[in-house]
Design a protein around this motif. Structure first.
Motif, mmCIF file in Angstrom:
data_model
loop_
_atom_site.group_PDB
_atom_site.id
_atom_site.type_symbol
_atom_site.label_atom_id
_atom_site.label_comp_id
_atom_site.label_asym_id
_atom_site.label_seq_id
_atom_site.Cartn_x
_atom_site.Cartn_y
_atom_site.Cartn_z
ATOM 1 N N UNK A 20 44.780 43.516 37.032
ATOM 2 C CA UNK A 20 44.211 42.481 37.885
ATOM 3 C C UNK A 20 42.691 42.493 37.882
ATOM 4 N N UNK A 21 42.096 43.623 37.537
ATOM 5 C CA UNK A 21 40.638 43.695 37.625
ATOM 6 C C UNK A 21 39.935 42.851 36.565
ATOM 7 N N UNK A 22 40.671 42.270 35.630
ATOM 8 C CA UNK A 22 40.042 41.374 34.659
ATOM 9 C C UNK A 22 39.851 39.978 35.243
ATOM 10 N N UNK A 23 40.450 39.714 36.404
ATOM 11 C CA UNK A 23 40.338 38.417 37.056
ATOM 12 C C UNK A 23 39.414 38.513 38.265
ATOM 13 N N UNK A 24 38.733 37.435 38.544
ATOM 14 C CA UNK A 24 37.919 37.391 39.760
ATOM 15 C C UNK A 24 38.848 37.340 40.972
ATOM 16 N N UNK A 29 45.019 32.269 38.894
ATOM 17 C CA UNK A 29 46.017 32.871 38.012
ATOM 18 C C UNK A 29 46.700 34.065 38.669
ATOM 19 N N UNK A 30 46.019 34.719 39.612
ATOM 20 C CA UNK A 30 46.598 35.873 40.294
ATOM 21 C C UNK A 30 47.927 35.540 40.980
ATOM 22 N N UNK A 31 48.082 34.276 41.388
ATOM 23 C CA UNK A 31 49.288 33.857 42.102
ATOM 24 C C UNK A 31 50.307 33.195 41.188
ATOM 25 N N UNK A 32 49.968 33.081 39.909
ATOM 26 C CA UNK A 32 50.868 32.405 38.974
ATOM 27 C C UNK A 32 51.990 33.346 38.541
ATOM 28 N N UNK A 33 53.194 32.815 38.481
ATOM 29 C CA UNK A 33 54.355 33.630 38.100
ATOM 30 C C UNK A 33 54.209 34.223 36.705
ATOM 31 N N UNK A 34 53.545 33.486 35.801
ATOM 32 C CA UNK A 34 53.345 33.997 34.439
ATOM 33 C C UNK A 34 52.502 35.274 34.445
ATOM 34 N N UNK A 35 51.589 35.366 35.420
ATOM 35 C CA UNK A 35 50.752 36.556 35.526
ATOM 36 C C UNK A 35 51.460 37.672 36.298
ATOM 37 N N UNK A 36 52.080 37.312 37.392
ATOM 38 C CA UNK A 36 52.725 38.308 38.246
ATOM 39 C C UNK A 36 53.859 39.015 37.519
ATOM 40 N N UNK A 37 54.649 38.251 36.763
ATOM 41 C CA UNK A 37 55.821 38.812 36.080
ATOM 42 C C UNK A 37 55.637 38.878 34.569
#
Length: 225
Positions: A20-24, A29-37
């Motif tokens: 997650x530290x690559x995102x602000x 995107x932090x809340x996007x399912x593609x990212x979370x899972x």
């Protein structure tokens, strides 16, 4: 997907995770399912890419075999043996930043010869020791050629995240050769003879490429029941 072997240099995986530290903090995107899972490159390779390539090779070959055992447009298949239509890329298992002067790092053998076919498919048993490079030589080359990753805002020394990224013969070509042997269309000796021509150049060999003009459009072979 060009990286079909561990450590999957350009993919989130069990060897190099994207955190997650690559995102602000406010990145949506932090809340996007593609990212979370998000799944790893190893899953994409094993569950999707390789099975699809195997299915594709088998299907296109079966569709061009006549009932009398004739293979049509066979030069399309032999093109994948003696020329380079595509490649995969592979690295060592060591992160570039972890290498120090006294490191001893094993280089992927497929950079030097077509190991996947000659040893794994044809099962030749040459007396070959693992090939290594010394950490000090690697670090010297990074400095001499100014290897680094990044842009104006980010930079670290190294050729890629994992050291020594190089091209190798593609999985689709290796798999096709395996299928051709299984079906009795070619023999192990025939494939070994072709690949031992200019074997020190496992890809983009002009000497093997020159053989392509000799392959016929159609051949007949003994069908294995």
């Amino acid at each position: 997907m060009k990286e079909l072997k561990l450590p999957w240099v350009h993919w989130h995986s069990m060897t190099a995770s994207i955190n997650d530290d690559v995102l602000s903090p406010d990145d949506e995107l932090r809340q996007d399912n593609l990212w979370i899972n998000k799944s790893g490159g190893q899953d994409f390779e094993i569950q999707i890419v390789k099975p699809a390539i195997v299915k594709w090779n088998k299907s296109r070959l079966d569709n061009l075999i006549d009932s009398d055992g004739s293979l049509n447009r066979c030069n399309e298949f032999f093109r994948q043996i003696v020329t380079t239509t595509t490649i995969n890329i592979v690295t060592t298992k060591e992160e570039s930043k972890s290498i120090v002067n006294d490191s001893r790092v094993r280089i992927p053998e497929t950079f030097f010869f077509n190991k996947d076919v000659l040893l794994d498919v044809i099962e030749l048993e040459p007396s070959i020791s693992p090939i290594h490079f010394k950490g000090e030589h690697y670090l010297e080359s990074l400095n001499d050629f100014n290897f680094h990753i990044g842009d104006s805002s980010f930079e670290f020394k190294g050729d890629t995240h994992f050291a020594f990224l190089v091209p190798e013969p593609s999985f689709e070509d290796v798999n096709l050769i395996s299928i051709l042997i299984q079906k009795g269309i070619v023999s192990r000796k025939f494939i070994a003879s072709l690949l031992m021509i200019d074997f020190i150049n496992p890809i983009y060999s002009t000497k093997r490429n020159d053989l392509f003009k000799y392959f016929p459009e159609k051949i007949r072979y003994m069908v294995i029941q």
